[in-house]
Design a protein around this motif. Structure first.
Motif, PDB file in Angstrom:
ATOM      1  N   LEU A 620       0.820  -1.206   0.000  1.00 16.02           N
ATOM      2  CA  LEU A 620       0.000   0.000   0.000  1.00 16.02           C
ATOM      3  C   LEU A 620       0.854   1.256   0.000  1.00 16.02           C
ATOM      4  N   LYS A 621       1.792   1.355   0.909  1.00 14.48           N
ATOM      5  CA  LYS A 621       2.640   2.536   0.985  1.00 14.48           C
ATOM      6  C   LYS A 621       3.907   2.209   1.748  1.00 14.48           C
ATOM      7  N   THR A 622       4.883   3.072   1.575  1.00 18.20           N
ATOM      8  CA  THR A 622       6.164   2.953   2.268  1.00 18.20           C
ATOM      9  C   THR A 622       6.395   4.220   3.065  1.00 18.20           C
ATOM     10  N   LEU A 623       6.498   4.082   4.378  1.00 14.56           N
ATOM     11  CA  LEU A 623       6.725   5.231   5.254  1.00 14.56           C
ATOM     12  C   LEU A 623       8.219   5.468   5.400  1.00 14.56           C
ATOM     13  N   GLN A 624       8.594   6.738   5.413  1.00 11.96           N
ATOM     14  CA  GLN A 624       9.997   7.121   5.510  1.00 11.96           C
ATOM     15  C   GLN A 624      10.207   7.925   6.793  1.00 11.96           C
ATOM     16  N   PRO A 625      10.545   7.264   7.900  1.00 14.94           N
ATOM     17  CA  PRO A 625      10.691   8.002   9.162  1.00 14.94           C
ATOM     18  C   PRO A 625      11.964   8.821   9.251  1.00 14.94           C
ATOM     19  N   GLY A 626      12.957   8.541   8.429  1.00 20.26           N
ATOM     20  CA  GLY A 626      14.219   9.262   8.529  1.00 20.26           C
ATOM     21  C   GLY A 626      15.075   8.826   9.704  1.00 20.26           C
ATOM     22  N   ILE A 627      14.870   7.602  10.185  1.00 20.51           N
ATOM     23  CA  ILE A 627      15.632   7.046  11.308  1.00 20.51           C
ATOM     24  C   ILE A 627      16.703   6.120  10.749  1.00 20.51           C
ATOM     25  N   LYS A 628      17.886   6.171  11.335  1.00 19.85           N
ATOM     26  CA  LYS A 628      18.979   5.341  10.849  1.00 19.85           C
ATOM     27  C   LYS A 628      18.747   3.859  11.150  1.00 19.85           C
ATOM     28  N   TRP A 629      18.154   3.560  12.305  1.00 14.83           N
ATOM     29  CA  TRP A 629      17.911   2.156  12.673  1.00 14.83           C
ATOM     30  C   TRP A 629      16.663   2.121  13.544  1.00 14.83           C
ATOM     31  N   ILE A 630      15.605   1.480  13.025  1.00 14.64           N
ATOM     32  CA  ILE A 630      14.333   1.406  13.740  1.00 14.64           C
ATOM     33  C   ILE A 630      14.436   0.340  14.821  1.00 14.64           C
ATOM     34  N   SER A 631      13.962   0.681  16.029  1.00 17.73           N
ATOM     35  CA  SER A 631      14.049  -0.247  17.157  1.00 17.73           C
ATOM     36  C   SER A 631      12.688  -0.661  17.690  1.00 17.73           C
ATOM     37  N   SER A 632      11.649   0.175  17.551  1.00 18.50           N
ATOM     38  CA  SER A 632      10.340  -0.131  18.140  1.00 18.50           C
ATOM     39  C   SER A 632       9.264   0.537  17.311  1.00 18.50           C
ATOM     40  N   MET A 633       8.038   0.008  17.470  1.00 16.06           N
ATOM     41  CA  MET A 633       6.922   0.511  16.671  1.00 16.06           C
ATOM     42  C   MET A 633       5.623   0.068  17.323  1.00 16.06           C
ATOM     43  N   ASP A 634       4.592   0.926  17.212  1.00 15.12           N
ATOM     44  CA  ASP A 634       3.260   0.569  17.699  1.00 15.12           C
ATOM     45  C   ASP A 634       2.234   1.387  16.933  1.00 15.12           C
ATOM     46  N   VAL A 635       1.034   0.821  16.772  1.00 10.07           N
ATOM     47  CA  VAL A 635      -0.042   1.459  16.028  1.00 10.07           C
ATOM     48  C   VAL A 635      -1.133   1.878  16.991  1.00 10.07           C
ATOM     49  N   HIS A 636      -1.772   3.003  16.691  1.00 15.53           N
ATOM     50  CA  HIS A 636      -2.846   3.533  17.530  1.00 15.53           C
ATOM     51  C   HIS A 636      -4.047   2.591  17.492  1.00 15.53           C
ATOM     52  N   PRO A 637      -4.832   2.479  18.585  1.00 15.49           N
ATOM     53  CA  PRO A 637      -6.001   1.577  18.567  1.00 15.49           C
ATOM     54  C   PRO A 637      -6.998   1.878  17.467  1.00 15.49           C
ATOM     55  N   LEU A 638      -7.102   3.143  17.016  1.00 16.23           N
ATOM     56  CA  LEU A 638      -8.012   3.467  15.917  1.00 16.23           C
ATOM     57  C   LEU A 638      -7.430   3.099  14.560  1.00 16.23           C
ATOM     58  N   GLY A 639      -6.139   2.924  14.469  1.00 15.41           N
ATOM     59  CA  GLY A 639      -5.512   2.463  13.234  1.00 15.41           C
ATOM     60  C   GLY A 639      -5.070   3.543  12.275  1.00 15.41           C
ATOM     61  N   ASP A 640      -5.259   4.823  12.593  1.00 18.65           N
ATOM     62  CA  ASP A 640      -4.904   5.898  11.663  1.00 18.65           C
ATOM     63  C   ASP A 640      -3.551   6.524  11.962  1.00 18.65           C
ATOM     64  N   HIS A 641      -2.917   6.136  13.062  1.00 16.29           N
ATOM     65  CA  HIS A 641      -1.657   6.764  13.444  1.00 16.29           C
ATOM     66  C   HIS A 641      -0.674   5.683  13.875  1.00 16.29           C
ATOM     67  N   LEU A 642       0.609   5.996  13.678  1.00 15.82           N
ATOM     68  CA  LEU A 642       1.676   5.046  13.957  1.00 15.82           C
ATOM     69  C   LEU A 642       2.852   5.806  14.565  1.00 15.82           C
ATOM     70  N   ILE A 643       3.462   5.201  15.599  1.00 16.97           N
ATOM     71  CA  ILE A 643       4.665   5.781  16.193  1.00 16.97           C
ATOM     72  C   ILE A 643       5.816   4.811  15.966  1.00 16.97           C
ATOM     73  N   VAL A 644       6.990   5.379  15.632  1.00 16.34           N
ATOM     74  CA  VAL A 644       8.176   4.601  15.317  1.00 16.34           C
ATOM     75  C   VAL A 644       9.337   5.199  16.102  1.00 16.34           C
ATOM     76  N   GLY A 645      10.079   4.356  16.798  1.00 16.38           N
ATOM     77  CA  GLY A 645      11.259   4.784  17.546  1.00 16.38           C
ATOM     78  C   GLY A 645      12.515   4.169  16.982  1.00 16.38           C
ATOM     79  N   GLY A 646      13.654   4.823  17.223  1.00 11.77           N
ATOM     80  CA  GLY A 646      14.907   4.346  16.671  1.00 11.77           C
ATOM     81  C   GLY A 646      16.035   4.428  17.673  1.00 11.77           C
ATOM     82  N   TYR A 647      17.126   3.784  17.298  1.00 14.27           N
ATOM     83  CA  TYR A 647      18.314   3.818  18.147  1.00 14.27           C
ATOM     84  C   TYR A 647      18.998   5.187  18.127  1.00 14.27           C
TER      85      TYR A 647
END
Length: 754
Positions: A620-647
């Motif tokens: 469907l799509k490719t998200l570009q967070p701009g993080i060098k190395w992704i370490s964690s991720m979780d999606v909102h209960p409604l499904g419209d938002h996503l948080i991504v953490g990195g090292y």
């Protein structure tokens, strides 16, 4: 002349019977029109009469004999139809007035006035004629044809009758006509006739020439040989082209030019026109100081920067303490020009006449001019802005309660390091696994460990099933997944759990065999796993277990994978089937997640997050967070938002409906982010890091798409110690309370309450 008079009288006689025209006789002489009512001994011409009760029919126009007059005269003599007492000349005079090639009129009685009137027959366009009326039946003239848009006719013919509008089909009919008729493209629409008319070959050739930017005339030759009219032998000009005398205006002064010159002279005298200054007055360039400008209403410019005054070091006879030593001289020479304290070394001379020329004079003058050029000409006022006004106004954290603020209890995991923690759907129990292979189940409110399981190898992930009708958890170790049932379950929940995990009738095996093996255990469900899933060899340690919201599917991510085999597996409990959804993934997979409301699947690599549709099996799509190395991720209960953490300490918030770039990037941690988790019911999310802190955020998402999410930092929780460079490894929210469970690298588990 008597026969002529007699013929004229015959024209006025009204016949009772309707005349019937007869064609010319093949061997007859002259123009003969015979009638049934006339005698055969009539004089060579037919009388045309009209009765009062004539219905207005037009007689057929007689054919014209193309033979010469001599032939006609001879045929008359041979026919013998003329009277003996009349000679040839009288016969010609009597027949001449009746030989007309134009239609003759009819005499009828008018129904309105009661008087006789003449009526001419209609002109038939079928005869052989060169008249242009055949091609132009519409005789309206040169008028705008849109006047007839709302009328059923398009004009009038030569007789004054309406020319009806021809029927025209719609665009589909036109298209079918072009398909059926290969010559349809050679027609053009005639506005006057309201129909398509074919174009001639000459017209088509003219259109082709115009399209190709050629000369419209086919006979035009642009490369004709030049005709020399006035050059060449015998064509020399001897006499002038015109022998007219010179006009007087060529040698008499013009009065109009005199008036123009006097007008310019008066303008010069009055000062309205200034003559140009002589350029020979001053050929030297004019120099002026750029700082000494004329006074104006503008603020005064800044003064020129003054050069630095010389010190004792610039003297030709400086004191001894200013003279450098040999080591200082070598150090000064070894230093770069930009890093030197002075551009010169002090020197001592006995007298001023011994001082040589300054070798840095040109360079110093250039630097001075450069300073003057780069110096600012105006003074800019400093903006008086309150720094606090630049900070966005956020609501007070006290108005956003409840959220966790302190650690209520701690649970020790021994000397091992707990890497994963999970909370049951009812929020009563929590399970944690460590590197020694021990999985502890303890109560959230008290912290008492009620059950422990020992497995061979490290525990990579522990996750509780999200269903409420059954109760079990999945433990991931090396190359295996074990499903265990916790103790103290109600009888109905225990029966439903055992029926789901160890049914009496196994589902049929899929058509495509899977390398993953499912094995049920018939022993006590409280001590040993009820169901074990054996993964292919070299699959590695499961790093993550992600459940689907319905509790039938769960995905596992493994650290090591065999060559050509993806490290992502999706398992289905009801069918006891496992499959690898990806044959090949670009990059190393770090995390996977199910969408809470849609059949979508998130796959996070080191730099990108890809969103797949499992039902349609497409990206469907490719998200570009701009993080060098992704370490964690979780999606909102409604499904419209996503948080991504990195090292690299970045936390990116994505609005999936807005863009593939982060909506907001948060940098609050000082070290790598290890875990992220959204609260299932409260507008909260937490992030943990290797700096030993847990940060709580208020994250309110609105139903209005035009309103941006509200993200407010609430609290920084500190209670875990940093050990071996690792801090808080995992955080999970209690589903029904604003409480948080965390796992630290020092071997302690904490419960944070509000």
């Amino acid at each position: 002349m008597a026969p002529a008079v007699q013929i004229g009288k015959k024209r006025k006689v009204v016949a009772e019977a309707e005349p019937r025209p007869e064609p010319f006789a093949a061997n007859g002489g002259g123009l003969e029109m015979e009638s049934e009512d006339e005698d055969e001994d009539a004089d060579g011409a037919q009388e045309r009469v009209v009765s009062d009760h004539d219905d207005g029919e037009v007689d057929e126009f007689p054919e014209i004999d193309t033979r010469s007059d001599s032939d006609l005269d001879g045929s008359e003599d041979e026919g013998g139809e003329s009277d003996e007492d009349e000679d040839e000349s009288e016969d010609e005079l009597s027949s001449e007035p009746e030989h007309h090639i134009f239609p003759q009129q009819k005499t009828i009685i008018s129904g309105i006035t009661g008087q006789p009137k003449r009526v001419y027959p209609e002109i038939e366009p079928d005869y052989d004629s060169d008249s242009s009326t055949e091609d132009a039946p519409n005789r309206v003239g040169d008028i705008p044809m849109h006047w007839y848009d709302d009328m059923p006719h398009v004009g009038y013919d030569i007789n004054g009758k309406k020319v009806l509008r021809p029927a025209r089909g719609d665009e589909l009919d036109k298209f079918l006509q072009t398909v059926d008729d290969p010559e349809a493209w050679t027609t053009a629409f005639d506005k006057r006739a309201q129909m398509d008319k074919p174009l001639t070959a000459e017209e088509l050739d003219l259109i082709r020439r115009l399209q190709e930017n050629e000369n419209p005339d086919a006979g035009y030759n642009p490369y004709e040989p030049t005709v020399e009219w006035f050059t060449g032998k015998g064509k020399e000009e001897i006499m002038p082209l015109s022998a007219a005398p010179e006009p007087k205006r060529r040698w008499v002064p013009s009065k109009w030019e005199k008036q123009k010159v006097m007008k310019i002279v008066r303008a010069i005298r009055q000062g309205r026109i200034l003559p140009n200054k002589s350029r020979t007055a001053s050929t030297q360039p004019q120099f002026y100081p750029i700082w000494n400008e004329e006074p104006s209403n503008q603020p005064a410019p800044l003064p020129a920067p003054k050069p630095r005054l010389p010190t004792h070091a610039e003297s030709y006879n400086p004191p001894e303490e200013y003279l450098p030593t040999e080591s200082e001289r070598k150090e000064w020479e070894a230093t770069e020009k930009e890093d030197r304290e002075r551009d010169f070394l002090p020197q001592k001379y006995s007298s001023l006449r011994h001082v040589p020329a300054y070798d840095q004079f040109i360079q110093e003058r250039f630097s001075r001019q450069l300073d003057l050029y780069m110096a600012p000409r105006i003074q800019r006022k400093k903006l008086q802005i309150d720094p606090n006004s630049l900070v966005p106004k956020l609501p007070s954290p006290n108005s956003l309660k409840p959220f966790p603020t302190y650690m209520s209890l701690q649970v020790s995991h021994g000397n091992a390091r707990p890497r994963t923690v999970s909370v049951s759907p009812d929020g009563i129990w929590a399970a944690s696994g460590d590197d020694s292979g021990v999985v502890n189940m303890w109560e959230v409110t008290v912290g008492k460990v009620v059950k422990s399981w020992k497995f061979e190898g490290k525990v990579g992930a522990v996750e509780w099933c999200p269903r409420t009708d059954v109760n079990f958890l999945v433990v991931g170790i090396d190359e295996a997944l074990h499903i265990v049932v916790p103790p103290y379950l109600p009888p109905n929940v225990l029966a439903a759990t055992v029926t789901l995990l160890a049914p009496s009738t196994l589902p049929p095996q899929p058509a495509t065999p899977s390398p993953v093996k499912w094995k049920s255990s018939s022993s006590d469900v409280s001590d040993k796993p009820v169901l074990s899933i054996t993964l292919p060899p070299s699959s590695g340690l499961p790093k993550q277990i992600a459940w689907h919201r319905k509790g039938d599917y769960f995905a596992t991510l493994h650290i090591a994978s065999t060559e050509g085999q993806s490290g992502v597996w999706i398992h289905q409990l009801s069918r006891r089937h496992s499959q690898a959804p990806f044959k090949k993934v670009k990059g190393t997979v770090q995390l996977v997640l199910f969408h809470p409301t849609k059949p979508d699947f998130f796959v996070a690599t080191q730099r990108y997050v890809r969103m797949y549709n499992l039902a349609e099996q497409k990206l469907l799509k490719t998200l570009q967070p701009g993080i060098k190395w992704i370490s964690s991720m979780d999606v909102h209960p409604l499904g419209d938002h996503l948080i991504v953490g990195g090292y690299d300490r970045k936390l990116c918030w994505f609005d999936l409906e807005l863009s593939d770039k982060p909506y907001k990037v948060l940098r609050y941690h000082t070290r790598a982010i290890r875990s992220l988790h959204f609260h299932p019911t409260y507008p909260l999310f937490a992030s943990s890091s290797d700096d030993g802190s847990i940060q709580i955020f208020h994250a309110r998402v609105y139903n209005d798409l035009m309103t941006d999410p509200l993200i407010v930092p609430l609290k920084i929780l500190r209670g875990h110690r940093v050990r071996d460079g690792l801090g808080v490894l995992s955080v999970r929210w209690v589903p029904r309370q604003p409480w948080l469970v965390s796992a630290g690298a020092e071997g302690e588990l904490g419960v944070w309450c509000s």
